[in-house]
Design an enzyme around this catalytic site. Structure first.
Site, mmCIF file in Angstrom:
data_model
loop_
_atom_site.group_PDB
_atom_site.id
_atom_site.type_symbol
_atom_site.label_atom_id
_atom_site.label_comp_id
_atom_site.label_asym_id
_atom_site.label_seq_id
_atom_site.Cartn_x
_atom_site.Cartn_y
_atom_site.Cartn_z
ATOM 1 N N HIS A 94 0.824 -1.213 0.000
ATOM 2 C CA HIS A 94 0.000 0.000 0.000
ATOM 3 C C HIS A 94 0.858 1.263 0.000
ATOM 4 O O HIS A 94 0.384 2.337 -0.356
ATOM 5 C CB HIS A 94 -1.008 -0.012 1.162
ATOM 6 C CG HIS A 94 -0.457 0.274 2.521
ATOM 7 N ND1 HIS A 94 -0.161 -0.716 3.428
ATOM 8 C CD2 HIS A 94 -0.180 1.436 3.155
ATOM 9 C CE1 HIS A 94 0.266 -0.170 4.550
ATOM 10 N NE2 HIS A 94 0.270 1.139 4.412
ATOM 11 N N SER A 115 4.121 2.312 8.298
ATOM 12 C CA SER A 115 3.855 1.351 7.228
ATOM 13 C C SER A 115 5.131 1.060 6.452
ATOM 14 O O SER A 115 5.803 1.972 5.977
ATOM 15 C CB SER A 115 2.794 1.896 6.272
ATOM 16 O OG SER A 115 1.533 1.944 6.893
ATOM 17 N N ASP A 127 1.197 -7.727 2.248
ATOM 18 C CA ASP A 127 1.327 -6.282 2.022
ATOM 19 C C ASP A 127 2.795 -5.873 1.876
ATOM 20 O O ASP A 127 3.401 -5.330 2.801
ATOM 21 C CB ASP A 127 0.667 -5.536 3.181
ATOM 22 C CG ASP A 127 0.361 -4.083 2.852
ATOM 23 O OD1 ASP A 127 0.896 -3.583 1.850
ATOM 24 O OD2 ASP A 127 -0.413 -3.462 3.599
#
Length: 714
Positions: free
Chosen positions: A85, A649, A222
């Site tokens: 992402h 992230s 991810d």
């Protein structure tokens, strides 16, 4: 301020963490912290090995990826891991209907197949220096906020010159901590040639999509892979075919040994923003503001998704826009839910009562120093309340109309170009115009934007009083008999901004873009929102001072405790353990998931839970290679009690020896209030297992050659 600085220095020199799971710690303070807790948890790595400005350390392998994520270097050839992402917008920009890298994934099999990512950069930390005394000295004689700002800017320039910053490849930021009570000057190298190496299809990298977002158990792969390039001397450079893979000062070793419940882990990265000193007054404001944004985004996202599902081209164009919107939307839903269920506002109010009592018990001197802090905050929040809500309503409705936004940007640039004083200035502005047009219309659907405009203009009319509506609503009533759809269709039918071709022709013809119908919406929107910003900004100085005093007072009141500064997108470390949790009565979540769970969730009729055929084949054959657990299962994700937030992230999750075992990518639903208050019983960091990452690269993607340049410990 001088007394506060002395207090903070004493506090930071005597930090003794009360537990390993909470805290986003500044790396320069690691050696000043008592590291006994880390040793007790089982860490073998030392603070010097983690952070050392004079020698190679782990910090040299951790970078800022793009404008809001973390990445880690995993080879001596600049290979970089981050989240799927995090790379999503770059993958989207490189995709087309013919080459849909979002849907199908992509793996470069040679260096010349790695795809340049225009505008993508990676920043590597160079230095982190306490300059609090310099800031105090610079602003000491300032008599107004304007003079303080000028003094601050002058010091920023001076420090940048001393650090050798050139503003492009070496940059420096003067950054505040603890509500403006402490300051550091932070220097970064900026690498501007970053190329896309590979990523799994979205059916792996985004498996579960909105439904599973912020949830555990999780089964999302991810991750994405990029490479940093440098010039022939290994220095940062703009993209060039002559550039070569960057040789970093350090890169992370990768461990296939895995983890057990209770094993020590740590995360290093760039957490974006927390507000752990948020007051009950701000919590009430945030809750209501979230409700407005949730309502407006729900409506807009429904419009976008309907068009995206009906057209592959629109799906690509709006994939990143939708993802960015829905991520915040779901986070705010979870925040409001946990604010209520965990009684966050009441708990903060109790803390404020204790603070007020401490102030009053400290005599006149303490009352003079901190007595107005909570009053300044509460009254400022109350005075700006209605303005803040109106800003949110306007921004989340008519502020999301794309034609309006591009009309403002291009019109402004064209006017600047007409007033340019030199050929060089004119050329730079022209380049900005061309770049804006190319990037905007590549990802623009006229039909979709018309639907959004009609829907959001109608929605705003239903949500706020008529007297607060932008002026263009008067045109709708007067010239279109109140027919919003007719008004919108007229705007789009007569605007030069509906396509790149029309806009370029208008610019070539010298048309007055400020008279374009699309500017009607933007100008009216700007006029409507401007007074609310004025009210909000008028309260900023008092609010900021109140918050600064409240934080300083809290530090003094809790002297001797370990109190870390709020996250502000600077490098931090959190340490803790791999750990399961119980979200509610009679429910116990395990600390890891496997590929079996992916197959259990598969739903061919739901795009969020589609599973690639190749992945099913590997699962059925149990062809997991060296990446399987002792029981033969393939690990996918795991959780730990590490303290993270947005910006983390892509951050590396490392074991007690500093070896990479996973990539952080999410928090959990039961602790969505975590940016405001840490919940040790519930808060968990969700990470993709590095063994799943390598399995997808190697077995699924067929790009196992990439593993040859990594240092993998089996």
């Amino acid at each position: 301020m001088k007394k506060t600085t002395i207090l903070l220095s004493v506090l930071l020199l005597s930090l003794l963490p009360v537990r390993g799971d909470e805290g986003m710690w500044l790396l320069p303070l690691l050696e000043k912290m008592n590291s006994g807790k880390m040793t007790e948890l089982g860490f073998e790595i030392t603070p010097k090995q983690i952070y050392d400005l004079n020698n190679t350390s782990l910090k040299d392998a951790i970078v800022i990826f793009g404008g809001g994520c973390t990445g880690e270097l995993v080879s001596n050839q600049g290979l970089l891991f981050t989240n799927h992402h995090c790379g999503y917008s770059n993958i989207q920009q490189l995709s087309s209907v013919e080459h849909n890298y979002l849907k199908d994934g992509y793996w470069a099999m040679r260096l010349d197949e790695e795809l340049p990512c225009e505008g993508l950069s990676v920043r590597s930390l160079v230095s982190f220096t306490d300059v609090t005394k310099s800031v105090e000295k610079a602003i000491k004689r300032a008599k107004s906020e304007e003079e303080k700002e000028k003094a601050f800017e002058a010091l920023q320039k001076e420090l940048a010159e001393e650090a050798g910053c050139d503003g492009r490849y070496v940059v420096g930021n003067l950054t505040s901590f603890y509500g403006g009570n402490t300051f550091y000057f932070i220097v970064y190298k900026v690498f501007r040639d970053v190329r896309f190496v590979g990523a799994p299809p979205s059916s792996i990298g985004k498996f579960g999509a909105d439904t599973d977002n912020w949830m555990w158990p999780r089964h999302t792969g991810d991750f994405s892979v990029f490479r940093v390039y440098a010039d022939k001397n290994n220095n940062p450079a703009d993209y060039s075919e002559e550039n070569i893979p960057y040789t970093p000062e350090n890169f992370l070793k990768i461990s296939l040994k895995g983890y057990e419940n209770g094993d020590p882990v740590m995360v290093m990265g760039y957490p974006g923003r927390t507000n752990r000193f948020m007051t009950s007054f701000e919590l009430e404001e945030t809750t209501r503001n979230n409700e407005i944004a949730i309502d407006m985004r729900t409506i807009r996202q429904d419009v976008l998704m309907k068009d995206m599902r009906s057209n592959p081209q629109i799906m690509i164009q709006y994939a990143d826009k939708y993802s960015s919107s829905s991520n915040g939307w779901k986070k705010w839903i979870g925040m409001n839910e946990t604010f209520e269920t965990l009684n966050v506002q009441e708990r903060r109010a109790a803390e404020e009562e204790s603070f007020a009592q401490w102030v009053n018990d400290g005599g006149k001197k303490r009352v003079k120093r901190y007595g107005n802090a909570l009053t300044d905050i509460s009254e400022s929040v109350n005075n700006r309340k209605d303005a803040y809500y109106m800003i949110t309503y306007l921004t989340e409705t008519v502020g999301r109309i794309e034609l309006s936004s591009i009309s403002a940007r291009i019109s402004h640039l064209v006017r600047r170009m007409s007033n340019a004083q030199t050929p060089e200035e004119k050329e730079n502005i022209l380049s900005a115009i061309e770049g804006s047009i190319e990037s905007f219309y590549k990802d623009y659907s006229l039909a979709t934007d018309i639907k959004v405009a009609k829907t959001m203009i109608a929605t705003l009319k239903d949500r706020i009083p008529a007297e607060k509506l932008p002026d263009f609503y008067q045109i709708i009533d007067k010239d279109f008999g109140g027919d919003i759809d007719a008004f919108v269709e007229n705007i789009y039918a007569n605007s030069q901004f509906v396509s790149a071709e029309k806009l370029n022709a208008a610019i070539q013809a010298g048309c007055d873009l400020f008279a374009d119908p699309a500017k009607t919406i933007h100008d009216s929107y700007s006029e409507a929102i401007s007074p609310y910003y004025q009210i909000y900004n008028a309260e900023s100085e008092r609010f900021t001072q109140g918050k600064k005093d409240y934080i300083a007072g809290t530090l003094e009141m809790r002297e001797g405790e370990a109190i870390y500064p709020d996250a502000n997108f600077t490098m931090r470390l959190t340490y803790g353990t791999v750990m399961p949790y119980s979200p509610r009565d009679a429910v116990q979540y395990n600390f890891y998931t496997t590929l079996d769970g992916v197959m259990e969730k598969e739903d061919p009729n739901n795009w969020e839970f589609e599973v690639p055929a190749r992945l099913k084949e590997l699962w059925a054959a149990e062809d997991f290679g060296d990446y399987a657990l002792a029981n033969g299962k393939l690990p996918v994700a795991f959780i730990s009690n590490l303290d993270i937030t947005g910006g983390n992230s892509g951050s590396p999750i490392m074991n007690g020896r500093g070896e990479l075992i996973g990539l952080a990518f999410d928090g959990n639903w039961e602790a969505m209030s975590g940016d405001i208050i840490f919940e040790p019983n519930y808060q968990r960091c969700i990470s993709v297992d590095v063994r799943y990452v390598l399995f997808i690269i190697d077995k699924f993607g067929g790009a196992g050659y990439l593993l040859d340049e990594m240092e993998i410990i089996k």
